[in-house]
Scaffold this motif. Structure first.
Motif, PDB file in Angstrom:
ATOM      1  N   GLN A   3      -4.450  11.018  -3.933  1.00 12.24           N
ATOM      2  CA  GLN A   3      -3.166  10.360  -4.103  1.00 12.24           C
ATOM      3  C   GLN A   3      -3.293   8.846  -3.949  1.00 12.24           C
ATOM      4  O   GLN A   3      -2.697   8.084  -4.706  1.00 12.24           O
ATOM      5  CB  GLN A   3      -2.161  10.903  -3.083  1.00 12.24           C
ATOM      6  CG  GLN A   3      -0.759  10.299  -3.187  1.00 12.24           C
ATOM      7  CD  GLN A   3      -0.022  10.745  -4.434  1.00 12.24           C
ATOM      8  OE1 GLN A   3      -0.431  11.704  -5.078  1.00 12.24           O
ATOM      9  NE2 GLN A   3       1.056  10.062  -4.776  1.00 12.24           N
ATOM     10  N   ALA A   4      -4.097   8.398  -2.977  1.00 14.96           N
ATOM     11  CA  ALA A   4      -4.256   6.961  -2.766  1.00 14.96           C
ATOM     12  C   ALA A   4      -4.923   6.305  -3.972  1.00 14.96           C
ATOM     13  O   ALA A   4      -4.505   5.230  -4.420  1.00 14.96           O
ATOM     14  CB  ALA A   4      -5.074   6.712  -1.495  1.00 14.96           C
ATOM     15  N   ASN A   5      -5.951   6.968  -4.519  1.00 14.91           N
ATOM     16  CA  ASN A   5      -6.609   6.431  -5.712  1.00 14.91           C
ATOM     17  C   ASN A   5      -5.653   6.392  -6.893  1.00 14.91           C
ATOM     18  O   ASN A   5      -5.637   5.444  -7.678  1.00 14.91           O
ATOM     19  CB  ASN A   5      -7.823   7.287  -6.068  1.00 14.91           C
ATOM     20  CG  ASN A   5      -9.019   6.988  -5.195  1.00 14.91           C
ATOM     21  OD1 ASN A   5      -9.227   5.843  -4.806  1.00 14.91           O
ATOM     22  ND2 ASN A   5      -9.784   7.998  -4.871  1.00 14.91           N
ATOM     23  N   LYS A   6      -4.853   7.431  -7.016  1.00 21.98           N
ATOM     24  CA  LYS A   6      -3.856   7.477  -8.098  1.00 21.98           C
ATOM     25  C   LYS A   6      -2.922   6.279  -8.022  1.00 21.98           C
ATOM     26  O   LYS A   6      -2.704   5.566  -9.008  1.00 21.98           O
ATOM     27  CB  LYS A   6      -3.062   8.774  -8.013  1.00 21.98           C
ATOM     28  CG  LYS A   6      -1.784   8.769  -8.854  1.00 21.98           C
ATOM     29  CD  LYS A   6      -0.888   9.931  -8.478  1.00 21.98           C
ATOM     30  CE  LYS A   6       0.497   9.750  -9.086  1.00 21.98           C
ATOM     31  NZ  LYS A   6       1.409  10.844  -8.714  1.00 21.98           N
ATOM     32  N   LEU A   7      -2.389   6.032  -6.828  1.00 18.59           N
ATOM     33  CA  LEU A   7      -1.455   4.921  -6.656  1.00 18.59           C
ATOM     34  C   LEU A   7      -2.136   3.579  -6.907  1.00 18.59           C
ATOM     35  O   LEU A   7      -1.557   2.669  -7.501  1.00 18.59           O
ATOM     36  CB  LEU A   7      -0.867   4.962  -5.243  1.00 18.59           C
ATOM     37  CG  LEU A   7       0.043   6.154  -4.936  1.00 18.59           C
ATOM     38  CD1 LEU A   7       0.462   6.130  -3.468  1.00 18.59           C
ATOM     39  CD2 LEU A   7       1.270   6.159  -5.837  1.00 18.59           C
ATOM     40  N   MET A   8      -3.379   3.472  -6.443  1.00 18.59           N
ATOM     41  CA  MET A   8      -4.121   2.229  -6.650  1.00 18.59           C
ATOM     42  C   MET A   8      -4.336   1.949  -8.129  1.00 18.59           C
ATOM     43  O   MET A   8      -4.100   0.839  -8.621  1.00 18.59           O
ATOM     44  CB  MET A   8      -5.468   2.309  -5.927  1.00 18.59           C
ATOM     45  CG  MET A   8      -6.408   1.153  -6.252  1.00 18.59           C
ATOM     46  SD  MET A   8      -8.071   1.427  -5.654  1.00 18.59           S
ATOM     47  CE  MET A   8      -8.988   0.263  -6.680  1.00 18.59           C
ATOM     48  N   HIS A   9      -4.799   2.963  -8.876  1.00 17.91           N
ATOM     49  CA  HIS A   9      -5.087   2.762 -10.289  1.00 17.91           C
ATOM     50  C   HIS A   9      -3.817   2.523 -11.099  1.00 17.91           C
ATOM     51  O   HIS A   9      -3.819   1.728 -12.050  1.00 17.91           O
ATOM     52  CB  HIS A   9      -5.860   3.956 -10.840  1.00 17.91           C
ATOM     53  CG  HIS A   9      -7.217   4.122 -10.226  1.00 17.91           C
ATOM     54  ND1 HIS A   9      -8.014   3.057  -9.879  1.00 17.91           N
ATOM     55  CD2 HIS A   9      -7.933   5.235  -9.892  1.00 17.91           C
ATOM     56  CE1 HIS A   9      -9.153   3.490  -9.368  1.00 17.91           C
ATOM     57  NE2 HIS A   9      -9.122   4.810  -9.356  1.00 17.91           N
ATOM     58  N   LEU A  10      -2.748   3.213 -10.744  1.00 17.83           N
ATOM     59  CA  LEU A  10      -1.470   2.944 -11.408  1.00 17.83           C
ATOM     60  C   LEU A  10      -1.034   1.497 -11.195  1.00 17.83           C
ATOM     61  O   LEU A  10      -0.604   0.814 -12.127  1.00 17.83           O
ATOM     62  CB  LEU A  10      -0.398   3.894 -10.866  1.00 17.83           C
ATOM     63  CG  LEU A  10      -0.316   5.294 -11.481  1.00 17.83           C
ATOM     64  CD1 LEU A  10       0.687   6.138 -10.718  1.00 17.83           C
ATOM     65  CD2 LEU A  10       0.063   5.209 -12.958  1.00 17.83           C
ATOM     66  N   HIS A  11      -1.151   1.063  -9.949  1.00 16.11           N
ATOM     67  CA  HIS A  11      -0.747  -0.309  -9.614  1.00 16.11           C
ATOM     68  C   HIS A  11      -1.583  -1.331 -10.375  1.00 16.11           C
ATOM     69  O   HIS A  11      -1.045  -2.256 -11.000  1.00 16.11           O
ATOM     70  CB  HIS A  11      -0.894  -0.536  -8.102  1.00 16.11           C
ATOM     71  CG  HIS A  11      -0.630  -1.951  -7.682  1.00 16.11           C
ATOM     72  ND1 HIS A  11       0.613  -2.385  -7.266  1.00 16.11           N
ATOM     73  CD2 HIS A  11      -1.448  -3.038  -7.627  1.00 16.11           C
ATOM     74  CE1 HIS A  11       0.549  -3.664  -6.974  1.00 16.11           C
ATOM     75  NE2 HIS A  11      -0.692  -4.091  -7.183  1.00 16.11           N
ATOM     76  N   ASN A  12      -2.918  -1.186 -10.343  1.00 15.83           N
ATOM     77  CA  ASN A  12      -3.786  -2.171 -10.980  1.00 15.83           C
ATOM     78  C   ASN A  12      -3.654  -2.159 -12.495  1.00 15.83           C
ATOM     79  O   ASN A  12      -3.747  -3.207 -13.137  1.00 15.83           O
ATOM     80  CB  ASN A  12      -5.235  -1.925 -10.565  1.00 15.83           C
ATOM     81  CG  ASN A  12      -5.478  -2.237  -9.102  1.00 15.83           C
ATOM     82  OD1 ASN A  12      -4.893  -3.157  -8.545  1.00 15.83           O
ATOM     83  ND2 ASN A  12      -6.336  -1.464  -8.457  1.00 15.83           N
ATOM     84  N   SER A  13      -3.424  -0.985 -13.071  1.00 15.46           N
ATOM     85  CA  SER A  13      -3.206  -0.911 -14.514  1.00 15.46           C
ATOM     86  C   SER A  13      -1.931  -1.658 -14.900  1.00 15.46           C
ATOM     87  O   SER A  13      -1.888  -2.358 -15.921  1.00 15.46           O
ATOM     88  CB  SER A  13      -3.128   0.550 -14.965  1.00 15.46           C
ATOM     89  OG  SER A  13      -4.343   1.216 -14.724  1.00 15.46           O
ATOM     90  N   GLU A  14      -0.909  -1.524 -14.076  1.00 18.81           N
ATOM     91  CA  GLU A  14       0.342  -2.239 -14.343  1.00 18.81           C
ATOM     92  C   GLU A  14       0.143  -3.745 -14.196  1.00 18.81           C
ATOM     93  O   GLU A  14       0.713  -4.528 -14.963  1.00 18.81           O
ATOM     94  CB  GLU A  14       1.439  -1.745 -13.393  1.00 18.81           C
ATOM     95  CG  GLU A  14       2.793  -2.407 -13.610  1.00 18.81           C
ATOM     96  CD  GLU A  14       3.340  -2.217 -15.024  1.00 18.81           C
ATOM     97  OE1 GLU A  14       4.125  -3.086 -15.462  1.00 18.81           O
ATOM     98  OE2 GLU A  14       2.994  -1.217 -15.685  1.00 18.81           O
ATOM     99  N   VAL A  15      -0.678  -4.169 -13.236  1.00 19.03           N
ATOM    100  CA  VAL A  15      -0.985  -5.593 -13.100  1.00 19.03           C
ATOM    101  C   VAL A  15      -1.621  -6.113 -14.385  1.00 19.03           C
ATOM    102  O   VAL A  15      -1.281  -7.192 -14.881  1.00 19.03           O
ATOM    103  CB  VAL A  15      -1.916  -5.848 -11.899  1.00 19.03           C
ATOM    104  CG1 VAL A  15      -2.421  -7.294 -11.896  1.00 19.03           C
ATOM    105  CG2 VAL A  15      -1.189  -5.569 -10.590  1.00 19.03           C
TER     106      VAL A  15
END
Length: 341
Positions: free
Chosen positions: A156-168
Motif C-alpha cells: 500500500q505504501a509503494n502504491k501511494l508513493m508511485h501514484l503521488h510521484n506519477s502525478e508530480v
C-alpha cells in the motif's frame, strides 16, 4: 477523442501504475521493440516485452496507439540517461527493463524520479502525436480516473508513493506549457498574431524533475485517524506537498558495484571487462575541471582517476555552396579524458 482511444488511455495509464511487482515501469521494456515489428495485427501484441495480460488485451483493441507508447518508452530511457549522466547514479539500470535492480524495484528516490518521468513522458508523447496528426481522433476530452489494483499485500505504501510521484510528473508537464505566438501580416508585420500553448521539450521537464529528485522527501506510512497516510519522516507535522517527489527507502551512495542494492558503481572496470572500450557505461568518465557532481572527486568517491587519450572525429572546414548545400571535411583530434579508479 474517440471513446475507444479515451478508455484505452485511461486503462493503460492505470495498468502501468500497478506496483505489486513493479508493473508501474515494466512497460519501459517496450523500448526494445524491434523497428521491423509493424504492429498492425493483434497477434503482434504478444511479442511486446514488459506488458501484463491486461495491457496485452488493451494493445489488441488499440493498435493505433502502440507505436506512440513504444516511442514514449524510448524517450524515457534516453532522457533519463542524459539527465543523470553527470551523477553517480546515471540511470543505466533502466535499460534492464523489465527486470530491474533494487534501485528501481524499491521505493527509492531513483524510482520516484523514473515514475514521475515516465508519467510525464507518456503524456508528452501522446500530446505531441495528437498535435502532429499521428493519432487521429484526439481531442481535449478528459481521461476518467480509475482505482489502482494491488497484486500483493504490504504494498500500500509503494502504491501511494508511485501514484503521488506519477502525478508530480504530470503536474510538471502541465506547468511546462508555454505561450507561443506567430505573427501574420504584410511584409512581416504583426497586424495579426496567433498564439497557443505549446509543450516544452521532455529534457527540460526532466531537468525540473531532477531538481525535485535532489530535494525529495523521505516519507513513512503512518496511521492518522482511521487510515494510513504517507507523511514526511522527519517533519511529519505537515502533509506531503503535492509538488514534491517522495521516497520510502534510502539509496546507497552508488560508489561501488553492489547489485544487491542496485548499484553499478563508478569505478573503471575496463581492466577486466572492457579494456578496449574505456568509454563504456561501466567505466564512468569524470570532469577534471568541474566542481559539480560530475567532478572527478565526487564521481570517483575520492578514489582518484585514470587519464586516457581518445581520438575524436568531427566535421571541420565546412563551406556553404550556392544554392543550397554545405560540404565539410573530417578532422581528427586527440583529447584527454578521465575515468574513475
Amino acid at each position: 477523442m474517440k471513446p475507444s482511444l479515451r478508455f484505452f488511455l485511461a486503462g493503460f495509464l492505470l495498468l502501468i501504475l500497478q506496483t505489486g511487482l513493479c508493473y508501474g515501469i515494466k512497460w519501459i521494456a517496450l523500448s526494445k521493440t524491434s523497428l521491423a515489428l509493424a504492429l498492425n495485427q493483434t497477434q503482434h501484441c504478444k511479442q511486446l516485452e514488459g506488458l501484463v495480460v491486461s495491457q496485452v488485451q488493451l494493445c489488441r483493441s488499440n493498435l493505433e496507439l502502440m507505436q506512440t507508447i513504444i516511442q514514449a518508452a524510448r524517450e524515457v530511457i534516453k532522457t533519463c540517461r542524459k539527465t543523470f549522466s553527470d551523477m553517480r547514479w546515471n540511470c543505466s539500470s533502466i535499460e534492464l527493463a523489465p527486470n530491474y535492480l533494487l534501485d528501481l524495484d524499491r521505493g527509492t528516490r531513483e524510482s520516484a524520479f523514473v515514475y514521475a518521468l515516465s508519467a510525464a513522458a507518456i503524456s508528452h508523447t501522446i500530446a505531441r502525436a495528437c498535435t502532429t496528426g499521428d493519432l487521429p481522433g484526439c481531442s481535449c476530452g478528459p481521461i476518467p480516473d480509475a482505482p489502482m489494483k494491488m497484486k500483493k499485500s504490504g504494498s500500500q505504501a509503494n502504491k501511494l508513493m508511485h501514484l503521488h510521484n506519477s502525478e508530480v510528473g504530470r503536474q510538471v508537464l502541465k506547468a511546462s506549457l508555454e505561450m507561443k505566438c506567430k505573427c501574420h501580416g504584410v511584409s512581416g508585420s504583426c497586424s495579426i498574431k496567433t498564439c497557443w500553448k505549446g509543450l516544452q521539450e521532455l529534457r527540460d521537464i526532466a531537468l525540473d524533475l531532477k531538481t525535485k529528485y535532489l530535494s525529495a522527501t523521505k516519507v513513512v506510512h503512518r496511521p492518522m485517524g482511521t487510515r494510513k497516510y504517507l507523511v514526511p519522516k522527519d517533519i511529519d507535522i505537515r502533509p506531503v506537498k503535492e509538488t514534491e517527489l517522495i521516497y520510502l527507502q534510502s539509496s546507497p551512495d552508488f560508489c561501488m558495484k553492489n547489485e544487491k542494492v542496485g548499484s553499478h558503481g563508478t569505478q573503471d572496470r575496463s581492466a577486466w571487462r572492457e579494456r578496449e572500450n574505456p568509454r563504456s557505461q561501466y567505466s564512468r568518465q569524470c570532469n577534471k575541471t568541474s566542481n559539480g557532481s560530475d567532478s572527478c572527486d565526487l564521481m570517483c568517491c575520492g578514489r582518484g582517476y585514470n587519464p586516457y587519450m581518445d581520438k575524436v572525429v568531427e566535421r571541420c572546414h565546412c563551406k556553404y555552396h550556392w544554392c543550397c548545400y554545405v560540404t565539410c571535411k573530417k578532422c581528427e583530434r586527440t583529447v584527454e579524458r578521465y575515468v574513475c579508479k
